[in-house]
Design an enzyme around this catalytic site. Structure first.
Site, PDB file in Angstrom:
ATOM      1  N   GLY A   1     -42.739  14.672  92.063  1.00 48.58           N
ATOM      2  CA  GLY A   1     -41.687  15.572  92.494  1.00 48.58           C
ATOM      3  C   GLY A   1     -41.013  16.208  91.294  1.00 48.58           C
TER       4      GLY A   1
ATOM      5  N   LYS B   1     -32.909   5.378 102.601  1.00 43.67           N
ATOM      6  CA  LYS B   1     -32.502   4.950 101.265  1.00 43.67           C
ATOM      7  C   LYS B   1     -32.406   3.427 101.173  1.00 43.67           C
ATOM      8  CE  LYS B   1     -32.163   9.151  99.711  1.00 43.67           C
ATOM      9  NZ  LYS B   1     -33.188   9.664  98.775  1.00 43.67           N
TER      10      LYS B   1
ATOM     11  N   TYR C   1     -29.297   8.395  96.382  1.00 43.19           N
ATOM     12  CA  TYR C   1     -27.928   8.910  96.366  1.00 43.19           C
ATOM     13  C   TYR C   1     -27.092   8.068  97.322  1.00 43.19           C
ATOM     14  CZ  TYR C   1     -24.031  12.264  96.816  1.00 43.19           C
ATOM     15  OH  TYR C   1     -22.794  12.867  96.808  1.00 43.19           O
TER      16      TYR C   1
ATOM     17  N   TYR D   1     -24.813  10.940 105.899  1.00 43.00           N
ATOM     18  CA  TYR D   1     -25.733  10.620 104.820  1.00 43.00           C
ATOM     19  C   TYR D   1     -25.990   9.115 104.749  1.00 43.00           C
ATOM     20  CZ  TYR D   1     -28.463  11.300 100.662  1.00 43.00           C
ATOM     21  OH  TYR D   1     -29.517  11.343  99.789  1.00 43.00           O
TER      22      TYR D   1
ATOM     23  N   GLY E   1     -34.795  19.967  91.316  1.00 43.95           N
ATOM     24  CA  GLY E   1     -33.722  18.986  91.340  1.00 43.95           C
ATOM     25  C   GLY E   1     -33.802  17.953  90.232  1.00 43.95           C
ATOM     26  N   TYR E   2     -33.595  16.684  90.619  1.00 45.04           N
ATOM     27  CA  TYR E   2     -33.596  15.607  89.633  1.00 45.04           C
ATOM     28  C   TYR E   2     -34.974  15.358  89.049  1.00 45.04           C
ATOM     29  CZ  TYR E   2     -28.752  14.442  90.445  1.00 45.04           C
ATOM     30  OH  TYR E   2     -27.392  14.502  90.494  1.00 45.04           O
TER      31      TYR E   2
END
Length: 400
Positions: A49, A247, A228, A238, A53-54
Site C-alpha cells: 500500500g 482494527k 488508527y 470509527y 497516505g501513510y
C-alpha cells in the site's frame, strides 16, 4: 502519448480524476521536506500500500532517511483515454523518479496485494534482487477483498455497531463548506465480518506466512501494520464501529504473530502502529471525520498538526533502533500523542459541541481540509499550470 487539457471532476469530497504533474509535485514536496540521512545499513523493506497516505509517507521517509531497498506494492489504474490514471499511479511514477535520482534501489509492483499471485510474484522479485526482508509495512486500505482460499468477495462498510450514528459532518456540496448531519444505520453481523475480512489481519498474516515459506524473513524481522484509534468524538463510527472491529482483529493478529514460531525463530516482532489523524483518500470518505479533522487542524495550527511524513519518520527511527519504541500498555507503537493530548481534545470538543459555530471559528481548517483533499489528486498545487495540456499517459515505473 496523451497530451490533453484536464479539469477536476468533483462532487463534494469525491474526485474521480487526477492531475499527473500536480500529483508529482505533492510527492516532490513531501520528499524535499524529509531530512536526508542514509548513513548506516540499508534495510530491505516491503511496503504494502505504498501509493497513498501513510504507506506513501513510509516509503518516502524510508528511502530518504534510511536508504531502504526493496519493493512497494499498490493496485492502481492506468490512463484509459476517457479517464486519467489514478493519483496513486502518478505518485508512484514520481516516487520512482526521485528514488532513481538519489540512487536508491526500489521496485514497484502494480497488483492486487490480496491475491496469492501477487504474493508469489513479490517473493520471486525478493529472491532475485534483495533476499530476506527486514521490515514489512502493511498499509492497505481497500473497499473489497477476494479471499484467496474460498474466492468469496468481501465488501467493507463504514457503520456503527448496536445503534444508529448521528453526527455533524462537513458538507462541500455548495460554494462554501457547511455543516450537515449524517445518520448511519448500524452494521449487521454479516457486514462486520466482511469488514474484518477486508481490513483485519488475515491478509497481513498471509503475507508473512508466504514470505516465511520462501525463506524471506530476515533475522530480527519486524513487521508493522498501520492503524488508527482517534478521538472519542468520532469513536461511534470509527473505533466502536465496523472499522473498529477490523482494527481490533488487526491488533489481535499482531499478538498472535508475536506468539508464533515463525517470528520467534527469527527473533522477530510484529506491531500495530497507531498513527494520528491525516487527510487521506480513505479518511475523507468517513462521515464526520472531515469536520473533526478540520477542527483538529484549527486547534493545533499547521505547525502542531503532524504530517504523515513526520509521523513516518518517527516510526522508522523506532523500527531501526535510532530512538526508543513508544509503546502503550497493549504493545502498540503510538504516533498519535500530539492528537490525543487532553488539552487539544478538550478544545476540539468545545467546537464539536456547537458544530455550526465551530465551523464559523474553523473556516480556515475547513478550507485547509478541502485543499488537502484536492491535493491528494494533484489539484490545487500552486506551482502547476492547470491551464496547459498535461501528459496523462505516464508509464508505470520499471527498474533501471
Amino acid at each position: 502519448m496523451s497530451l490533453r487539457q484536464i479539469e477536476p471532476k468533483q462532487r463534494g469530497l469525491l474526485i474521480v480524476n487526477s492531475h499527473p504533474e500536480g500529483a508529482a509535485q505533492t510527492v516532490r514536496r513531501t520528499w524535499e521536506a524529509i531530512p536526508a540521512r542514509t548513513d548506516g545499513r540499508r534495510p530491505v523493506a516491503l511496503i504494502l500500500g505504498h501509493s497513498a497516505g501513510y504507506g506513501l509517507a513510509t516509503l518516502l521517509t524510508g528511502l530518504r532517511r534510511h536508504g531502504i531497498r526493496g519493493i512497494g506494492v499498490a493496485f492502481e489504474t492506468a490512463d484509459t483515454g476517457r479517464r486519467t490514471a489514478t493519483a496513486g499511479w502518478y505518485r508512484t511514477a514520481a516516487a520512482a523518479r526521485l528514488a532513481a535520482e538519489a540512487g536508491h534501489d526500489i521496485r514497484f509492483v502494480n497488483a492486487d496485494a490480496f491475491s496469492a499471485d501477487a504474493k508469489s510474484h513479490v517473493a520471486d522479485l525478493l529472491e532475485e534482487h534483495y533476499g530476506p526482508v527486514d521490515h514489512l509495512i502493511y498499509s492497505l486500505a481497500a473497499p473489497r477483498r477476494t479471499d484467496p482460499g474460498s474466492g468469496t468477495v468481501h465488501h467493507s462498510v463504514i457503520k456503527p455497531l448496536g445503534a444508529p450514528y448521528e453526527a455533524p459532518a462537513l458538507d462541500f456540496s455548495g460554494p462554501d463548506p457547511k455543516v450537515s448531519w449524517a445518520r448511519i444505520e448500524p452494521g449487521t453481523d454479516e457486514e462486520t465480518r466482511a469488514t474484518v475480512a477486508v481490513m483485519g489481519g488475515d491478509d497481513w498474516n498471509l503475507w508473512i506466512r508466504a514470505l516465511a515459506g520462501r525463506g524471506l524473513l530476515a533475522e530480527k524481522f519486524t513487521t508493522a501494520a498501520l492503524t488508527y484509534v482517534g478521538s472519542e468524538v468520532t469513536a461511534p463510527v470509527y473505533r466502536q464501529g465496523t472499522i473498529g472491529a477490523a482494527k481490533e482483529h488487526l491488533e489481535q493478529t499482531a499478538r498472535d504473530l508475536n506468539d508464533s514460531a515463525l517470528l520467534k525463530e527469527k527473533d522477530g516482532r510484529a506491531f500495530t502502529v497507531v498513527a494520528g489523524a491525516a487527510v487521506t483518500q480513505a479518511s475523507s470518505a468517513i462521515p464526520s471525520i472531515a469536520l473533526y479533522t478540520a477542527f483538529l487542524h484549527t486547534v493545533l495550527g499547521p505547525r502542531g498538526f503532524r504530517t504523515p511524513a513526520e509521523q513516518a519518520a518517527d516510526l522508522w527511527d523506532q523500527l531501526e533502533g535510532r530512538t526508543p519504541l513508544v509503546l502503550d500498555e497493549t504493545g502498540r507503537i503510538r504516533l498519535d500523542g500530539w492528537e490525543l493530548d487532553d488539552e487539544v481534545q478538550d478544545r476540539v470538543r468545545e467546537l464539536w459541541a456547537d458544530p455550526q459555530r465551530g465551523l464559523e471559528a474553523s473556516r480556515s481548517g475547513a478550507d485547509w481540509f478541502m485543499n488537502e483533499v484536492r491535493g491528494l489528486y494533484g489539484w490545487n498545487v500552486d506551482t502547476v499550470a492547470y491551464d496547459q495540456p498535461a501528459e496523462t499517459d505516464i508509464p508505470w515505473p520499471t527498474p533501471r
